[in-house]
Write an enzyme that holds these catalytic residues in place. Structure first.
Site, short mmCIF file in Angstrom:
data_model
loop_
_atom_site.label_atom_id
_atom_site.label_comp_id
_atom_site.label_asym_id
_atom_site.label_seq_id
_atom_site.Cartn_x
_atom_site.Cartn_y
_atom_site.Cartn_z
CB SER A 169 -0.94 0.04 1.27
OG SER A 169 -0.42 -0.29 2.41
CG HIS A 197 -4.01 -1.02 -2.10
ND1 HIS A 197 -4.59 0.36 -2.20
CD2 HIS A 197 -3.60 -1.08 -0.79
CE1 HIS A 197 -4.58 0.83 -1.17
NE2 HIS A 197 -3.97 0.04 -0.30
CE LYS A 226 -7.58 0.54 1.04
NZ LYS A 226 -6.66 -0.40 1.97
C1 LIG Z 1 -6.68 -0.79 3.24
C2 LIG Z 1 -5.91 -1.95 3.67
C3 LIG Z 1 -6.60 -2.79 4.75
C4 LIG Z 1 -7.68 -2.38 5.46
O1 LIG Z 1 -8.86 -2.74 4.81
P1 LIG Z 1 -10.26 -1.97 5.49
O2 LIG Z 1 -11.18 -2.44 4.68
O3 LIG Z 1 -10.13 -0.35 5.14
O4 LIG Z 1 -10.34 -1.97 6.73
C5 LIG Z 1 -5.81 -4.05 4.83
N1 LIG Z 1 -4.89 -4.26 4.19
C6 LIG Z 1 -4.37 -3.41 3.08
C7 LIG Z 1 -2.89 -3.90 2.43
C8 LIG Z 1 -4.76 -2.45 2.87
O5 LIG Z 1 -4.22 -1.51 1.95
#
Ligand SMILES: *Cc1c(COP(=O)(O)O)cnc(C)c1O
Length: 379
Positions: A169, A197, A226
Site C-alpha cells: 500500500s 489494493h 477500495k
Molecule cells: C486498506 C487496507 C486494509 C484495510 O482494509 P479496510 O477495509 O479499510 O479495513 C488491509 N490491508 C491492506 C493492504 C490495505 O491497504
C-alpha cells in the site's frame, strides 16, 4: 488520570518535535490524488441505487452478528458473488479488511506454527500476527532468497504460513506471488494474500493479484472499501477454510454484520468490475503517464504497474512542506512519514483513479514541477 492529561500532551509534544503528528483533514474543492476508489465506483449511480433500494427494504443497520440476527440474503448473495469473482469455493464477509486480516491470522495458525511476514506488510497483518499464538518471522521486502532462507530455518515448526500484501500500500509494487507460490509448494507452506489494493485493479477481469499471476493462494483476503467502492472486508478460499473461520475467527463471530445495503452496493460493483476492462486500461494509461513524466522531471518514483505512485522526498520535514505547498495550490496528496515508512523514505503518496481528467493530471504534473524546483529537488 485523563483529567490530568499532561502526560498525553508530553507524548504528543514528542511527536510534534519530530514533525510526525497526524491530523484529520476536511477536503474541500481540492483536486484529490489520494483516493482508493480506483474505478470511481463509490459514487457510481448503479451502486447508489442498489444501496438505496436495499435500505428501503432492509433498513440501515443489520442489528446483530451473522450468527445471531444480522444475516440476510444479501450477505449470502454477496459471499457467493465474491467466491465466483475470486474463483474460490467459498467466501466470508467481515466488517472491514482490517478485521478480516485479524480474524484469519489470529485463528488459523496455532501455537507451534510460524508466520513468515513481508517486512512491508500492512498494519492489519502486523496486528494479526501479534494476536496469533504462532511465532512470526519477518522476511525482507519481496526478497525471495531471504524468504527461502527463513523457510529453511523454520523447518522444525509444525505448519508454515507465508503472509503478504498483494499490492504494497505504501510502495505500490506487486508481491511476486507466482514465485512465492513455487517456494511455498516446495517447502509445504500455506500462502495468505491480502489483496486490498489489487482487487478490481489487477488481472484481466480485475480479480486481483492472483489473477495477474494466474495462481491460486490458499487464503485470499480483501476489502470492499477500495476499488469495490463500498465498505467491508472478505476472505475467499475453500469451503472448509470458510467453515473454520465461521467457528474460530473472533472478528467474525463477535462483530455486527455489515448493513445489507453495503452488500447490495458491493454485489453491483463486482458485476461492473468484471466488465470494466476499458476502465482498467484508462487507469493504466493515467498512471503510466504520471510516473513517466515525474521521472523525466527528475523525481524518484517507486511502484510498479499499480495506481499507487510514491514520490520519494526523503527528509520528513521537507515532505511535510511539499504536501503543504501542494495543498496551497489546490492538490491533496498526503505526506507519508515514519513510522509508516522507514526513516529517510518519507514520500508523497499519489494515487490515481479513472475519475481524474486530463486537465487535472496536467495540473498535478505542472505543480510537482513547480514545487520541486522551489524546494531545489529538481532542475
Ligand atoms: C486498506 C487496507 C486494509 C484495510 O482494509 P479496510 O477495509 O479499510 O479495513 C488491509 N490491508 C491492506 C493492504 C490495505 O491497504
Amino acid at each position: 488520570m485523563l483529567n490530568d492529561d499532561r502526560w498525553l500532551n508530553k507524548r504528543l509534544d514528542r511527536m510534534k518535535e519530530a514533525g510526525l503528528t497526524r491530523h484529520i483533514r476536511t477536503i474541500n474543492n481540492q483536486s484529490v490524488f489520494s483516493s482508493n476508489d480506483y474505478l470511481g465506483l463509490a459514487k457510481d449511480r448503479r451502486l447508489i441505487s442498489a444501496a438505496k433500494r436495499t435500505l428501503d427494504d432492509w433498513g440501515v443497520g443489520s442489528s446483530g452478528s451473522r450468527l445471531t440476527t444480522g444475516n440476510s440474503e444479501w450477505h449470502e448473495k454477496l459471499e457467493h458473488r465474491i467466491a465466483g469473482f475470486k474463483q474460490t469455493e467459498a467466501a466470508l464477509l467481515f466488517s472491514s479488511g482490517y478485521l478480516a486480516n485479524i480474524g484469519v491470522l489470529s485463528s488459523l495458525p496455532e501455537k507451534g506454527d510460524i508466520l513468515l511476514s513481508d517486512e512491508l506488510n500492512h498494519a492489519s497483518i502486523i496486528d494479526g500476527c501479534r494476536l496469533s499464538k504462532a511465532d512470526t518471522v519477518i522476511y525482507k521486502h519481496v526478497d525471495l532468497d531471504n524468504l527461502e532462507t527463513k523457510l529453511k530455518e523454520t523447518a522444525s515448526y509444525k505448519r508454515r504460513f507465508i503472509v503478504t500484501d498483494g499490492v504494497f500500500s505504501m510502495d505500490g509494487n506487486i508481491a511476486p506471488l507466482d514465485k512465492i507460490m513455487v517456494l511455498a509448494k516446495s517447502y509445504h507452506a500455506c500462502v495468505i494474500v491480502d489483496d486490498a489494493h489489487g482487487t478490481g485493479v489487477l488481472g484481466e477481469n480485475g480479480r486481483g493479484t492472483s489473477d495477474y499471476f494466474g495462481v491460486m493462494p490458499d487464503v485470499v483476503i480483501g476489502t470492499l472499501s477500495k476499488a469495490i467502492g463500498s465498505e467491508g472486508g472478505f476472505v475467499a478460499g475453500s469451503k472448509t477454510l470458510i467453515d473454520f473461520l465461521v467457528n474460530h475467527a473472533r472478528t467474525f463471530i463477535f462483530q455486527t454484520a455489515i448493513p445489507p445495503a453495503n452488500c447490495a452496493a458491493s454485489y453491483t460493483a463486482l458485476g461492473i468490475i468484471e466488465q470494466s476492462k476499458e476502465k482498467r486500461l484508462q487507469l493504466r494509461s493515467h498512471f503510466f503517464q504520471i510516473k513517466k513524466e515525474l521521472k523525466e522531471m527528475g523525481f524518484s518514483v517507486k511502484g510498479a504497474d499499480t495506481p499507487i505512485i510514491p514520490v520519494i522526498i526523503g527528509d520528513t520535514q521537507k515532505t511535510a512542506i511539499f504536501a503543504e505547498k501542494l495543498q496551497e495550490k489546490g492538490i491533496f496528496a498526503p505526506a507519508i512519514r515514519p513510522p509508516t515508512v522507514a526513516i529517510g523514505e518519507s514520500r508523497i503518496r499519489l494515487t490515481v483513479t479513472t475519475e481524474h481528467c486530463t486537465n487535472e493530471i496536467n495540473y498535478l504534473l505542472e505543480t510537482f514541477n513547480l514545487v520541486g524546483k522551489e524546494l531545489n529537488m529538481i532542475k
